[in-house]
Motif scaffolding. Sequence first.
Motif, PDB file in Angstrom:
ATOM      1  N   GLY A   1       6.812   4.899   2.773  1.00 11.64           N
ATOM      2  CA  GLY A   1       6.844   6.343   2.609  1.00 11.64           C
ATOM      3  C   GLY A   1       7.431   6.670   1.254  1.00 11.64           C
ATOM      4  O   GLY A   1       7.154   5.997   0.264  1.00 11.64           O
ATOM      5  N   GLY A   2       8.269   7.680   1.199  1.00 13.41           N
ATOM      6  CA  GLY A   2       8.864   8.075  -0.066  1.00 13.41           C
ATOM      7  C   GLY A   2      10.079   7.232  -0.408  1.00 13.41           C
ATOM      8  O   GLY A   2      10.999   7.096   0.399  1.00 13.41           O
TER       9      GLY A   2
ATOM     10  N   ASP B   1      10.473   7.930   7.275  1.00 13.58           N
ATOM     11  CA  ASP B   1       9.625   9.109   7.094  1.00 13.58           C
ATOM     12  C   ASP B   1       8.152   8.820   7.352  1.00 13.58           C
ATOM     13  O   ASP B   1       7.332   9.735   7.378  1.00 13.58           O
ATOM     14  CB  ASP B   1       9.801   9.688   5.689  1.00 13.58           C
ATOM     15  CG  ASP B   1       9.511   8.666   4.602  1.00 13.58           C
ATOM     16  OD1 ASP B   1       9.817   7.473   4.803  1.00 13.58           O
ATOM     17  OD2 ASP B   1       8.985   9.055   3.540  1.00 13.58           O
ATOM     18  N   THR B   2       7.799   7.553   7.543  1.00 14.75           N
ATOM     19  CA  THR B   2       6.379   7.204   7.704  1.00 14.75           C
ATOM     20  C   THR B   2       5.847   7.560   9.087  1.00 14.75           C
ATOM     21  O   THR B   2       4.658   7.833   9.252  1.00 14.75           O
ATOM     22  CB  THR B   2       6.162   5.703   7.480  1.00 14.75           C
ATOM     23  OG1 THR B   2       6.960   4.959   8.421  1.00 14.75           O
ATOM     24  CG2 THR B   2       6.546   5.299   6.066  1.00 14.75           C
ATOM     25  N   GLU B   3       6.722   7.552  10.079  1.00 16.23           N
ATOM     26  CA  GLU B   3       6.267   7.715  11.462  1.00 16.23           C
ATOM     27  C   GLU B   3       5.517   9.031  11.677  1.00 16.23           C
ATOM     28  O   GLU B   3       4.423   9.049  12.246  1.00 16.23           O
ATOM     29  CB  GLU B   3       7.462   7.624  12.410  1.00 16.23           C
ATOM     30  CG  GLU B   3       7.081   7.693  13.876  1.00 16.23           C
ATOM     31  CD  GLU B   3       8.269   7.504  14.796  1.00 16.23           C
ATOM     32  OE1 GLU B   3       8.194   7.981  15.936  1.00 16.23           O
ATOM     33  OE2 GLU B   3       9.262   6.880  14.375  1.00 16.23           O
ATOM     34  N   ALA B   4       6.104  10.127  11.206  1.00 19.62           N
ATOM     35  CA  ALA B   4       5.478  11.434  11.433  1.00 19.62           C
ATOM     36  C   ALA B   4       4.132  11.525  10.723  1.00 19.62           C
ATOM     37  O   ALA B   4       3.150  12.032  11.288  1.00 19.62           O
ATOM     38  CB  ALA B   4       6.400  12.544  10.956  1.00 19.62           C
ATOM     39  N   PHE B   5       4.068  11.038   9.477  1.00 21.17           N
ATOM     40  CA  PHE B   5       2.811  11.078   8.721  1.00 21.17           C
ATOM     41  C   PHE B   5       1.722  10.275   9.433  1.00 21.17           C
ATOM     42  O   PHE B   5       0.605  10.756   9.641  1.00 21.17           O
ATOM     43  CB  PHE B   5       3.013  10.507   7.319  1.00 21.17           C
ATOM     44  CG  PHE B   5       3.676  11.445   6.351  1.00 21.17           C
ATOM     45  CD1 PHE B   5       3.080  12.644   5.985  1.00 21.17           C
ATOM     46  CD2 PHE B   5       4.897  11.127   5.789  1.00 21.17           C
ATOM     47  CE1 PHE B   5       3.680  13.500   5.087  1.00 21.17           C
ATOM     48  CE2 PHE B   5       5.513  11.981   4.885  1.00 21.17           C
ATOM     49  CZ  PHE B   5       4.902  13.174   4.536  1.00 21.17           C
ATOM     50  N   LEU B   6       2.029   9.028   9.779  1.00 20.03           N
ATOM     51  CA  LEU B   6       1.009   8.148  10.327  1.00 20.03           C
ATOM     52  C   LEU B   6       0.598   8.557  11.738  1.00 20.03           C
ATOM     53  O   LEU B   6      -0.596   8.527  12.073  1.00 20.03           O
ATOM     54  CB  LEU B   6       1.511   6.705  10.311  1.00 20.03           C
ATOM     55  CG  LEU B   6       1.686   6.112   8.909  1.00 20.03           C
ATOM     56  CD1 LEU B   6       2.352   4.749   8.984  1.00 20.03           C
ATOM     57  CD2 LEU B   6       0.349   6.008   8.184  1.00 20.03           C
ATOM     58  N   GLU B   7       1.548   8.956  12.565  1.00 20.35           N
ATOM     59  CA  GLU B   7       1.189   9.374  13.921  1.00 20.35           C
ATOM     60  C   GLU B   7       0.289  10.596  13.900  1.00 20.35           C
ATOM     61  O   GLU B   7      -0.681  10.677  14.658  1.00 20.35           O
ATOM     62  CB  GLU B   7       2.454   9.648  14.736  1.00 20.35           C
ATOM     63  CG  GLU B   7       3.148   8.391  15.231  1.00 20.35           C
ATOM     64  CD  GLU B   7       4.167   8.680  16.299  1.00 20.35           C
ATOM     65  OE1 GLU B   7       4.381   9.866  16.620  1.00 20.35           O
ATOM     66  OE2 GLU B   7       4.749   7.711  16.824  1.00 20.35           O
TER      67      GLU B   7
ATOM     68  N   SER C   1       0.852  -1.173   0.000  1.00 18.71           N
ATOM     69  CA  SER C   1       0.000   0.000   0.000  1.00 18.71           C
ATOM     70  C   SER C   1       0.895   1.232   0.000  1.00 18.71           C
ATOM     71  O   SER C   1       1.843   1.327  -0.780  1.00 18.71           O
ATOM     72  CB  SER C   1      -0.937  -0.029   1.208  1.00 18.71           C
ATOM     73  OG  SER C   1      -1.796   1.099   1.217  1.00 18.71           O
ATOM     74  N   SER C   2       0.644   2.160   0.895  1.00 21.26           N
ATOM     75  CA  SER C   2       1.377   3.421   0.949  1.00 21.26           C
ATOM     76  C   SER C   2       0.911   4.163   2.192  1.00 21.26           C
ATOM     77  O   SER C   2      -0.178   3.875   2.725  1.00 21.26           O
ATOM     78  CB  SER C   2       1.075   4.261  -0.303  1.00 21.26           C
ATOM     79  OG  SER C   2       1.500   5.604  -0.149  1.00 21.26           O
ATOM     80  N   VAL C   3       1.707   5.129   2.659  1.00 15.26           N
ATOM     81  CA  VAL C   3       1.175   6.011   3.695  1.00 15.26           C
ATOM     82  C   VAL C   3      -0.070   6.716   3.179  1.00 15.26           C
ATOM     83  O   VAL C   3      -0.935   7.131   3.949  1.00 15.26           O
ATOM     84  CB  VAL C   3       2.209   7.044   4.178  1.00 15.26           C
ATOM     85  CG1 VAL C   3       3.315   6.378   4.961  1.00 15.26           C
ATOM     86  CG2 VAL C   3       2.775   7.859   3.027  1.00 15.26           C
ATOM     87  N   ALA C   4      -0.185   6.815   1.841  1.00 14.08           N
ATOM     88  CA  ALA C   4      -1.357   7.446   1.232  1.00 14.08           C
ATOM     89  C   ALA C   4      -2.622   6.620   1.425  1.00 14.08           C
ATOM     90  O   ALA C   4      -3.724   7.102   1.154  1.00 14.08           O
ATOM     91  CB  ALA C   4      -1.120   7.688  -0.258  1.00 14.08           C
ATOM     92  N   GLY C   5      -2.491   5.390   1.898  1.00  9.29           N
ATOM     93  CA  GLY C   5      -3.671   4.613   2.246  1.00  9.29           C
ATOM     94  C   GLY C   5      -4.325   5.103   3.524  1.00  9.29           C
ATOM     95  O   GLY C   5      -5.487   4.803   3.791  1.00  9.29           O
TER      96      GLY C   5
END
Length: 275
Positions: A179-180, A247-253, A134-138
């Motif tokens: 993430g990216g 980089d996913t942590e900040a987005f998802l949290e 998937s993606s953080v965009a999910g």
Amino acid sequence: MTKRWLVTGCSSGLGQALVARLAAEGEQVVATARRPEALADLSARYPGNLVTAALDVRNPAQCAAAVERAVGAFGGVDVLVNNAAYGQFGTFEEVSDAELAGQFETNLFGPWRLTRAVLPLWRAQGAGHAIFVSSVAGTVPFPGLAAYNASKSALEGAAESLAAEAGHVGVKVTILQPGGFATGYSANLAIAETRIADYTPVSDGMLGALRAMNSNAEINPPELFADVVWRLSRLETPPLRLPVGPDTEAFLEASYDARRSEYDQVVKAGHHRLA
């Protein structure tokens, strides 16, 4: 223990890095791509344990043939990695029916039909691992990526349902949320034919950021993704969801915190009792 893998979208980026890592580790791999000639170097480098197959996940016959290729080459499939996907750029109003259908055909319907083709094998052997990229965009909405966000959210919902339905027959499910990564994602980004000037203040910045991804020296390398998936496959009890990349942590949290805060506010205000 050696595992048998079927991986989609291997001509570049995450998929190519993954099958190279798997083959180097001695795993048995069916690497697929719409243009399998793009995999010729990998096939020559690992002739004993990596075979290729033409696969456009939008094509039901090719999905069935890819599974048959895995059975013929290695006797079956232990891990399926649904990686093939692309991004459709355009705001909600700009994306046409045809563009939306194309996004879902590749990012949702393709993984669904390929997983469905593998499930009889897994039920028979009492084990299997479906990995959905998937993606953080999910989880996190990004302006200009409404169709992509929607397709990845739907993919995650389907994967969660599969986990609930097939766990009792030995099927494991993992949703990866990268993430990216330096994958060529922006080069393959489909741009909506219709553009509406009113949306440029929110969408143009996102488009610029996406196009700059491959020139960013600090972006995550595909080899990091390959290492995470390799280590994931060694776990006896893999997680249902796994963010990939620092980089996913900040987005998802931030997204989870915002959802929880809104939920608490709605419940406290009693709005959920309006019905």
